[in-house]
Design a protein around this motif. Structure first.
Motif, PDB file in Angstrom:
ATOM      1  N   UNK A  58      85.263  -4.955-109.181  1.00 42.90           N
ATOM      2  CA  UNK A  58      86.608  -4.646-108.693  1.00 42.90           C
ATOM      3  C   UNK A  58      87.415  -5.825-108.190  1.00 42.90           C
ATOM      4  N   UNK A  59      86.847  -6.624-107.281  1.00 43.53           N
ATOM      5  CA  UNK A  59      87.613  -7.708-106.659  1.00 43.53           C
ATOM      6  C   UNK A  59      87.155  -9.089-107.122  1.00 43.53           C
ATOM      7  N   UNK A  60      86.355  -9.130-108.156  1.00 48.88           N
ATOM      8  CA  UNK A  60      85.801 -10.419-108.591  1.00 48.88           C
ATOM      9  C   UNK A  60      86.903 -11.400-108.992  1.00 48.88           C
ATOM     10  N   UNK A  61      87.880 -10.929-109.754  1.00 46.90           N
ATOM     11  CA  UNK A  61      88.923 -11.841-110.233  1.00 46.90           C
ATOM     12  C   UNK A  61      89.750 -12.363-109.067  1.00 46.90           C
ATOM     13  N   UNK A  62      90.144 -11.459-108.187  1.00 47.08           N
ATOM     14  CA  UNK A  62      90.962 -11.865-107.033  1.00 47.08           C
ATOM     15  C   UNK A  62      90.227 -12.906-106.193  1.00 47.08           C
ATOM     16  N   UNK A  63      88.944 -12.651-105.957  1.00 45.30           N
ATOM     17  CA  UNK A  63      88.183 -13.560-105.091  1.00 45.30           C
ATOM     18  C   UNK A  63      87.978 -14.918-105.773  1.00 45.30           C
ATOM     19  N   UNK A  64      87.696 -14.900-107.071  1.00 43.31           N
ATOM     20  CA  UNK A  64      87.540 -16.179-107.785  1.00 43.31           C
ATOM     21  C   UNK A  64      88.845 -16.971-107.761  1.00 43.31           C
ATOM     22  N   UNK A  65      89.951 -16.278-107.941  1.00 41.00           N
ATOM     23  CA  UNK A  65      91.239 -16.977-107.921  1.00 41.00           C
ATOM     24  C   UNK A  65      91.523 -17.554-106.538  1.00 41.00           C
ATOM     25  N   UNK A  68      88.288 -20.150-105.634  1.00 40.72           N
ATOM     26  CA  UNK A  68      87.805 -21.134-106.602  1.00 40.72           C
ATOM     27  C   UNK A  68      86.341 -20.976-106.926  1.00 40.72           C
ATOM     28  N   UNK A  69      85.750 -19.862-106.499  1.00 47.17           N
ATOM     29  CA  UNK A  69      84.328 -19.626-106.768  1.00 47.17           C
ATOM     30  C   UNK A  69      84.070 -19.565-108.267  1.00 47.17           C
ATOM     31  N   UNK A  70      82.868 -19.970-108.651  1.00 47.35           N
ATOM     32  CA  UNK A  70      82.425 -19.872-110.049  1.00 47.35           C
ATOM     33  C   UNK A  70      81.950 -18.442-110.307  1.00 47.35           C
ATOM     34  N   UNK A  71      82.437 -17.836-111.377  1.00 42.39           N
ATOM     35  CA  UNK A  71      82.007 -16.488-111.753  1.00 42.39           C
ATOM     36  C   UNK A  71      80.790 -16.571-112.675  1.00 42.39           C
ATOM     37  N   UNK A  82      88.556 -15.022-118.094  1.00 44.45           N
ATOM     38  CA  UNK A  82      89.354 -16.180-118.528  1.00 44.45           C
ATOM     39  C   UNK A  82      90.737 -15.740-119.006  1.00 44.45           C
ATOM     40  N   UNK A  83      90.808 -14.555-119.622  1.00 44.57           N
ATOM     41  CA  UNK A  83      92.120 -14.052-120.058  1.00 44.57           C
ATOM     42  C   UNK A  83      92.987 -13.673-118.865  1.00 44.57           C
ATOM     43  N   UNK A  84      92.358 -13.484-117.695  1.00 49.09           N
ATOM     44  CA  UNK A  84      93.096 -13.139-116.472  1.00 49.09           C
ATOM     45  C   UNK A  84      93.258 -14.353-115.566  1.00 49.09           C
ATOM     46  N   UNK A  85      92.980 -15.541-116.095  1.00 48.92           N
ATOM     47  CA  UNK A  85      93.262 -16.761-115.342  1.00 48.92           C
ATOM     48  C   UNK A  85      92.086 -17.359-114.597  1.00 48.92           C
ATOM     49  N   UNK A  86      90.894 -16.771-114.715  1.00 42.30           N
ATOM     50  CA  UNK A  86      89.717 -17.341-114.043  1.00 42.30           C
ATOM     51  C   UNK A  86      89.034 -18.312-115.011  1.00 42.30           C
ATOM     52  N   UNK A  87      89.245 -19.597-114.786  1.00 40.70           N
ATOM     53  CA  UNK A  87      88.717 -20.617-115.697  1.00 40.70           C
ATOM     54  C   UNK A  87      87.318 -21.064-115.297  1.00 40.70           C
ATOM     55  N   UNK A  88      86.966 -20.779-114.048  1.00 37.01           N
ATOM     56  CA  UNK A  88      85.725 -21.278-113.478  1.00 37.01           C
ATOM     57  C   UNK A  88      84.599 -20.272-113.706  1.00 37.01           C
ATOM     58  N   UNK A  89      84.203 -20.118-114.951  1.00 39.80           N
ATOM     59  CA  UNK A  89      83.183 -19.116-115.247  1.00 39.80           C
ATOM     60  C   UNK A  89      81.926 -19.736-115.809  1.00 39.80           C
ATOM     61  N   UNK A  90      80.801 -19.084-115.540  1.00 39.83           N
ATOM     62  CA  UNK A  90      79.528 -19.506-116.137  1.00 39.83           C
ATOM     63  C   UNK A  90      78.931 -18.307-116.863  1.00 39.83           C
ATOM     64  N   UNK A  91      79.068 -18.250-118.198  1.00 40.25           N
ATOM     65  CA  UNK A  91      78.551 -17.101-118.943  1.00 40.25           C
ATOM     66  C   UNK A  91      77.044 -17.194-119.151  1.00 40.25           C
ATOM     67  N   UNK A  92      76.390 -16.033-119.117  1.00 39.77           N
ATOM     68  CA  UNK A  92      74.952 -15.985-119.362  1.00 39.77           C
ATOM     69  C   UNK A  92      74.628 -14.775-120.234  1.00 39.77           C
ATOM     70  N   UNK A  93      73.428 -14.750-120.761  1.00 41.64           N
ATOM     71  CA  UNK A  93      72.950 -13.616-121.532  1.00 41.64           C
ATOM     72  C   UNK A  93      71.636 -13.113-120.967  1.00 41.64           C
ATOM     73  N   UNK A  94      71.338 -11.858-121.221  1.00 44.50           N
ATOM     74  CA  UNK A  94      70.128 -11.245-120.664  1.00 44.50           C
ATOM     75  C   UNK A  94      68.883 -11.973-121.158  1.00 44.50           C
ATOM     76  N   UNK A  95      67.998 -12.269-120.222  1.00 43.01           N
ATOM     77  CA  UNK A  95      66.780 -13.004-120.537  1.00 43.01           C
ATOM     78  C   UNK A  95      66.926 -14.495-120.337  1.00 43.01           C
ATOM     79  N   UNK A  96      68.177 -14.940-120.190  1.00 41.06           N
ATOM     80  CA  UNK A  96      68.425 -16.358-119.979  1.00 41.06           C
ATOM     81  C   UNK A  96      68.483 -16.703-118.503  1.00 41.06           C
TER      82      UNK A  96
END
Ligand code: NI
Ligand code: MN
Length: 228
Positions: A58-65, A68-71, A82-96
């Motif tokens: 719910x509030x992840x985008x607002x808080x990251x913006x 400046x926290x990394x998502x 990223x489409x909502x302006x959060x550039x500071x992301x770290x993507x992962x996949x299950x098992x990784x």
């Protein structure tokens, strides 16, 4: 000493020994169980999100913006953010897993719904996950919203503190969460995802009785913390 703080429903923060602050599944606006408001959160270094439902994302985008926290989340949720302006992301996949400055995070299997809440999120879906978070002194397992799975047996012996949903209806209920404790064998278990609404009403002390001496059950009221 590190601190696990319960903010209500499924929202937790961890403050590590070194003072890094992680926020997990931030849901403050519209959360009847939230201990604080969105404006009282303070500094956050990393936001971890298990899945796209509004009561977790719910509030992840607002808080990251704001902070400046990394998502840290699935590739799909980080891409949507990223489409909502959060550039500071770290993507992962299950098992990784990945070694962050504060410790290692590994995405674990969770069996739950894939939709992503948010404006323009209609084209995104995300496989829900849990997080195995290895800090220097302890390893925590945040199961996320999930059914009991056989995969939990893979975590046996790896977990000091397990954070398990017990609300039933949308996730495991107390009986299945007790079987999860049997599978994982944590020293400490913290129940969550109950009581926020009538549909997931549960008595956590009944869960504690079911668990018995298999683990130490720490029932946290919103606003309470457990130091480890
Ligand atoms: Ni959910
Ligand atoms: Mn949920």
């Amino acid at each position: 000493m590190a601190r696990l703080h319960f903010h209500g429903h499924a929202t937790f923060s961890i403050t590590t020994d070194e003072g890094t602050r992680l926020l997990i599944d931030p849901f403050f606006v519209g959360n009847p169980a939230a201990d604080i408001g969105l404006d009282e959160i303070g500094a956050v270094d990393f936001v971890l999100c298990t899945h796209g439902h509004a009561d977790h994302f719910g509030d992840a985008l607002t808080i990251c913006e704001r902070t400046g926290a990394v998502l840290i989340s699935s590739y799909e949720i980080v891409s949507y953010a990223a489409t909502r302006g959060v550039e500071n992301g770290h993507p992962m996949g299950i098992g990784g897993g990945y070694d962050f400055p504060f410790g290692r995070v590994k995405m674990t299997v969770a069996l739950h719904g894939p939709s992503v809440a948010g404006d323009g999120a209609e084209g995104f879906s995300s496989t829900p996950c849990g997080f195995l978070i290895s800090l220097p002194n302890k390893t925590l397992y945040f199961a996320g919203d999930t059914a009991l799975t056989m995969d939990m047996q893979l975590l046996r012996g790896l977990v000091d503190i397990a954070v398990l949903p017990i609300g039933d209806n949308f996730t495991m209920g107390p009986e299945d969460a007790t079987r999860a404790v049997e599978f994982v064998e944590p020293a400490v278990v913290v129940p969550f995802h109950y009581g926020t609404w009538d549909i997931i009403d549960q008595d956590p002390s009944r869960f504690a009785s079911l668990v018995g001496d298999r683990a130490q059950v720490e029932i946290l009221e919103p606003g309470a913390h457990y130091d480890f």
